[in-house]
Design an enzyme around this catalytic site. Structure first.
Site, PDB file in Angstrom:
ATOM      1  N   ASP A 142       0.844  -1.210   0.000  1.00  0.00           N
ATOM      2  CA  ASP A 142       0.000   0.000   0.000  1.00  0.00           C
ATOM      3  C   ASP A 142       0.872   1.251   0.000  1.00  0.00           C
ATOM      4  OD1 ASP A 142      -2.057   1.796   0.228  1.00  0.00           O
ATOM      5  OD2 ASP A 142      -2.456   1.378   2.337  1.00  0.00           O
ATOM      6  N   GLU A 176      -2.286  10.600  -0.506  1.00  0.00           N
ATOM      7  CA  GLU A 176      -3.538   9.829  -0.555  1.00  0.00           C
ATOM      8  C   GLU A 176      -3.939   9.375   0.834  1.00  0.00           C
ATOM      9  OE1 GLU A 176      -5.888   5.975  -0.949  1.00  0.00           O
ATOM     10  OE2 GLU A 176      -4.035   6.453   0.131  1.00  0.00           O
ATOM     11  N   ASP A 205      -4.499   0.349  -6.619  1.00  0.00           N
ATOM     12  CA  ASP A 205      -4.176   0.575  -5.212  1.00  0.00           C
ATOM     13  C   ASP A 205      -4.215  -0.762  -4.485  1.00  0.00           C
ATOM     14  OD1 ASP A 205      -3.789   1.572  -2.677  1.00  0.00           O
ATOM     15  OD2 ASP A 205      -5.480   2.953  -2.707  1.00  0.00           O
ATOM     16  N   HIS A 292      -1.284  -0.899   6.599  1.00  0.00           N
ATOM     17  CA  HIS A 292      -0.955   0.294   7.385  1.00  0.00           C
ATOM     18  C   HIS A 292      -0.093  -0.039   8.600  1.00  0.00           C
ATOM     19  CE1 HIS A 292      -4.213   3.247   5.711  1.00  0.00           C
ATOM     20  NE2 HIS A 292      -3.367   2.810   4.788  1.00  0.00           N
ATOM     21  N   ASP A 307       1.782 -10.131 -10.336  1.00  0.00           N
ATOM     22  CA  ASP A 307       2.021 -10.409 -11.756  1.00  0.00           C
ATOM     23  C   ASP A 307       0.726 -10.317 -12.555  1.00  0.00           C
ATOM     24  OD1 ASP A 307       3.422 -11.134 -14.042  1.00  0.00           O
ATOM     25  OD2 ASP A 307       3.319 -13.276 -13.632  1.00  0.00           O
TER      26      ASP A 307
END
Length: 445
Positions: A142, A176, A205, A292, A307
């Site tokens: 992330d 973001e 994302d 996070h 991939d």
């Protein structure tokens, strides 16, 4: 992906620190309705996006974080170093890049915008990912995963010399994690006339979650179908993405009427037993247990998911930009689109392309574009045969490569070969149980 909407948010004071003219004039797009018709031009097959290249970018982002306090967060040195790394790659590949500055929480943030020369400036297809992490870690899933995939896809556009009908623009968003600050700033400062030129925005994302799901945004039916069809071709079931609704950088675009879509492999939500049955992984566990957290490191990536999603990103960008893939005037493309069945563990088969009208020898960088549909590509050996029968190995078999399909562009030094004549693609399946066919292939001189 930013935390959910119930988390504490700061109110940004976004202030331009560079002239926006370069960003806004760099070819913004002609808005189509959310239900826009699918492209009618024949789209070139997207190249395979090498997983090794995507992971190399992740390694660089990890190193940047390690050298800058352990993160790549807004306002921290690691974020600017990440921007500089991506920008240098794009500049070297021939992109026109622009840094768009804004201020949030008393710190300077940056959006990086990269425009590929050419295409209709009134129809712009954008693809983007947020480049910042939270302050607690390096943010490799992330959102290093999305950022690296978008970067490598942009570099693939350059390597292929791709010439889409639409203008292509790539973006890496700042802040973001503080509430979509960078992407909101970009959209809010884009004049309405330029917004109307945006044909679509694709968002990536968290696309390498360690316990992955395969989630597709359902905001626009054409974009949604493009992604679903790709995964259906891999026999990978998908679900509609719900965990990240409104929580990533597609939201500001959607809010002003731009068609949006994207991919996601899950964050803090728990994988169900039914999902584990169809996707593998561990039921009762979060898609990303390090969401996070400080453990969002290089070991927090599922290579197969990364991939597949990187290749899906390229497929969507090629398909939705409706490019012909043909080279500039003065070059030549020779192709064969007739299907040729590949016998399971049988004899090699060939597909021929007749090259005419060339003078002298073939180039030292002959491009061989291959689209082979197969359920276990590791079984395949692929060669290019010159008119005199000389074989150039394009792909060896690999028992550990269980992925589907060979969709790639290879470069061959064929300068010793006469250009005109019958060139052949030779394919052999050396192991049992899996089947496929040559879909199409081409030579680009």
């Amino acid at each position: 992906m930013r935390p959910n909407r119930f988390s504490l948010r700061r109110s940004p004071t976004a202030v331009a620190a560079v002239a926006l003219a370069a960003v806004l004039a760099a070819g913004a797009p002609a808005a189509q309705a959310a239900g826009a018709a699918a492209p009618t031009a024949a789209a070139a097959a997207a190249p395979d996006i090498p997983l090794a290249n995507v992971k190399a970018h992740l390694t660089q982002l990890s190193t940047i974080a390690a050298n800058n306090g352990g993160n790549r967060a807004h306002g921290r040195p690691g974020y600017k170093a990440s921007v500089d790394y991506v920008k240098a790659k794009l500049d070297a590949a021939g992109y026109t890049t622009t840094l768009q500055q804004f201020t949030s929480g008393g710190a300077t943030g940056y959006n990086l915008i990269a425009d590929w020369p050419g295409g209709d400036p009134n129809k712009v297809l954008m693809a983007g990912a947020h480049l910042d992490s939270v302050s607690s870690g390096a943010g490799i899933n992330d959102n290093g995963s999305g950022s690296a995939a978008v970067l490598e896809t942009a570099l693939a556009v350059s390597r292929a010399g791709y010439q889409p009908d639409k203008h292509l623009r790539f973006a890496w968003w700042g802040a973001e994690e503080l509430g979509l600050i960078g992407s909101k700033y970009y959209v809010n400062n884009l004049p309405s006339a330029d917004r109307s030129k945006l044909a679509g925005y694709l968002n990536f994302d968290m696309i390498g979650s360690p316990n992955p799901g395969y989630f597709v945004y359902d905001d626009d039916p054409v974009i949604e179908k493009t992604f679903k069809d790709y995964f259906a071709g891999l026999n990978v079931p998908t679900e509609i993405e719900t965990e990240g609704d409104g929580r990533s950088d597609h939201a500001p675009f959607k809010n002003v009427g731009v068609p949006v879509g994207g991919l996601f492999t899950g964050a803090g939500y728990t994988k169900s037993a039914a999902q584990a049955q169809k996707w593998g992984g561990t039921a009762g566990q979060a898609f990303d247990r390090c969401y996070h957290s400080s453990c969002d490191s290089l070991s927090n990536i599922n290579d197969t998911a990364l991939d597949r999603n990187s290749d899906a990103a390229a497929h969507a960008i090629w398909t939705l930009s409706s490019g012909t893939g043909e080279p500039p005037t003065g070059e030549g493309v020779f192709s064969n689109t007739t299907d040729v069945a590949i016998p399971d563990a049988g004899a090699a088969v060939t597909s021929s392309v007749a090259v005419t009208g060339r003078t002298g020898n073939a180039p030292a960088a002959l491009q061989v574009g291959v689209d082979i549909k197969h359920t276990y590509r590791g079984d395949l050996v692929v060669d290019l045969l010159a008119p005199d029968g000389t074989a150039y190995r394009l792909k060896n078999s690999s028992s550990g490569d269980s992925a589907d399909n060979v969709i790639a562009t290879y470069t061959v030094n064929a300068s010793s070969e006469v250009a005109n004549g019958s060139w052949k693609l030779r394919v052999q399946d050396i192991a049992r149980q899996d089947t496929g066919y040559i879909d199409s292939w081409k030579l680009t001189f």
